[in-house]
Write an enzyme that holds these catalytic residues in place. Structure first.
Site, short mmCIF file in Angstrom:
data_model
loop_
_atom_site.label_atom_id
_atom_site.label_comp_id
_atom_site.label_asym_id
_atom_site.label_seq_id
_atom_site.Cartn_x
_atom_site.Cartn_y
_atom_site.Cartn_z
N TYR A 180 67.81 40.24 -12.22
CA TYR A 180 68.35 41.97 -13.48
C TYR A 180 69.28 41.47 -14.28
CZ TYR A 180 67.48 45.26 -9.43
OH TYR A 180 67.41 46.21 -8.28
N GLU A 225 67.62 56.61 -0.80
CA GLU A 225 67.61 55.29 -0.38
C GLU A 225 67.67 54.31 0.84
OE1 GLU A 225 69.85 51.81 -2.45
OE2 GLU A 225 70.11 51.27 -0.83
N ARG A 264 81.08 39.52 -3.98
CA ARG A 264 80.05 38.61 -3.04
C ARG A 264 79.47 37.57 -3.40
NH1 ARG A 264 74.74 42.46 -1.62
NH2 ARG A 264 74.51 42.93 -4.25
N TYR A 276 80.83 48.92 -7.65
CA TYR A 276 79.19 48.12 -6.62
C TYR A 276 79.50 46.63 -8.02
CZ TYR A 276 74.62 46.95 -6.48
OH TYR A 276 73.69 46.30 -6.49
N ARG A 300 64.05 41.49 -1.24
CA ARG A 300 64.09 42.94 -0.98
C ARG A 300 63.34 43.19 0.33
NH1 ARG A 300 65.54 45.85 -4.89
NH2 ARG A 300 64.33 45.47 -7.20
#
Ligand code: 3EB
Length: 330
Positions: free
Chosen positions: A210, A323, A158, A151, A223
């Site tokens: 983060y 999730e 990405r 990830y 979000r």
């Protein structure tokens, strides 16, 4: 105002967001419906169709028969393929998808970079330049230790592939691991001729802030995204994250309650009607198949009336069991 929508043709396109629904029907019949922008099928049993609006996702559903996810828009829909990208457009909205085999692009990082470079380059040349929402599904998302976790490497690729494409701000997103044996990276998006309104969650640190412990490249997503026209909220993958930390390790019920609290906080900061009902189709990604029944029960009790699709998926932090993402229509 309705009148304004009728008077100004260029705005009329945005009086109504794509309507997302889960339907038990054949793909061909869904694709034949007027205004059908995209049809998404789930799981291995599904045949491929040539239509660029069709996307067969590697995620296995817990429901049988598995419903299709249908996106409808107001206006004529046209579709095509450009290189590896399959796309469709109508009513001011653009759907684009790419599915890449990692073995043809090196590793997960370079595959993500390739996918995002292709998508960003494609969108930059379309009238619908505002990417509002992106979904990412990759194999074995939690494999690898520390910064080598897949990830985290996906996040690196990405960010490299998107370059400055999201200079105006990141889209809402989901990133989930699928359980298919094939090392397939599947990315699809919704873009628009008009910008949306990014929404953050006051209970959570914005993902792009983060701290370092979550990897060298913070995840690039908002979000939630209020769609232009303002009648719909696209909700990113939402889990039991408080601040930046995962809460309630190994406690499914507590994670579900915390996730719901996060979803409700998002509605409030987005100025959307409180609560979830028949106008809020949601997907739940469940790590352990044995938890699917409890997740289903949670939806029945705490989210009655919500169209829910349960999928077998790994969440990007190994301690997270569930999730939820989806839509809230005003
Ligand atoms: C989180 O809150 C959970 O990397 O695109 C949620 C939504 C998560 C999107 C992404 C990751 C992503 O950090 C993980």
């Amino acid at each position: 105002m309705v009148q304004g929508c009728e008077m100004v043709a260029s705005q009329a396109a945005h009086c109504r967001a794509p309507q997302v629904s889960y339907r038990n029907m054949e793909a061909a019949a869904a694709l034949a419906e007027p205004g059908m922008l995209a049809v998404i099928g789930f799981g291995a049993g599904r045949a491929e169709a040539d239509d660029p609006r069709w996307l067969a996702l590697a995620l296995e559903p817990f429901d049988a028969p598995a419903p299709l996810e249908c996106w409808t828009v107001e206006g004529e829909v046209v579709a095509g393929c450009t290189g590896a990208i399959r796309w469709s457009r109508g009513g001011g909205w653009l759907f684009a998808s790419i599915s890449l085999d990692e073995t043809e692009h090196g590793d997960v990082e370079s595959t993500a970079e390739h996918a995002y470079r292709a998508l960003a380059g494609f969108v930059a040349e379309q009238p619908e330049q505002h990417v509002l929402r992106v979904w990412n599904y990759l194999t074995a998302i939690n494999d690898g230790e520390g910064d080598a976790e897949r990830y985290k490497r996906f996040c690196n690729g990405r960010a490299r592939g998107m370059g400055n494409a999201f200079g105006e701000g990141f889209p809402a997103a989901t990133a989930i691991g699928h359980l298919d044996r094939r090392p397939l990276l599947q990315v699809y998006l919704l873009a628009s001729t008009q910008p949306g309104l990014r929404v953050e969650n006051p209970r959570q640190v914005s993902a792009w802030r983060y701290p370092r412990q979550y990897g060298p490249t913070p995840p690039s997503f908002a979000r939630a995204m209020r769609l232009p026209g303002s009648d719909a909220l696209a909700i990113s993958g939402t889990a039991a994250v408080i601040g930046h930390a995962s809460a309630h390790h190994d406690d499914l019920q507590a994670q579900l309650e915390e996730t719901l609290a996060n979803l409700e906080a998002l509605l409030s900061s987005a100025d959307m009607p409180a609560g979830f009902d028949t106008h809020s189709p949601l997907k739940a990604y469940v790590r352990h198949p044995a938890d699917a029944r409890a997740v289903r029960d949670f939806f029945r009790q705490r989210l009655p009336g919500v169209p829910a699709l349960l999928l077998h998926g790994d969440i990007c932090r190994s301690e997270l069991l569930v999730e939820i993402d989806g839509w809230r229509y005003a």
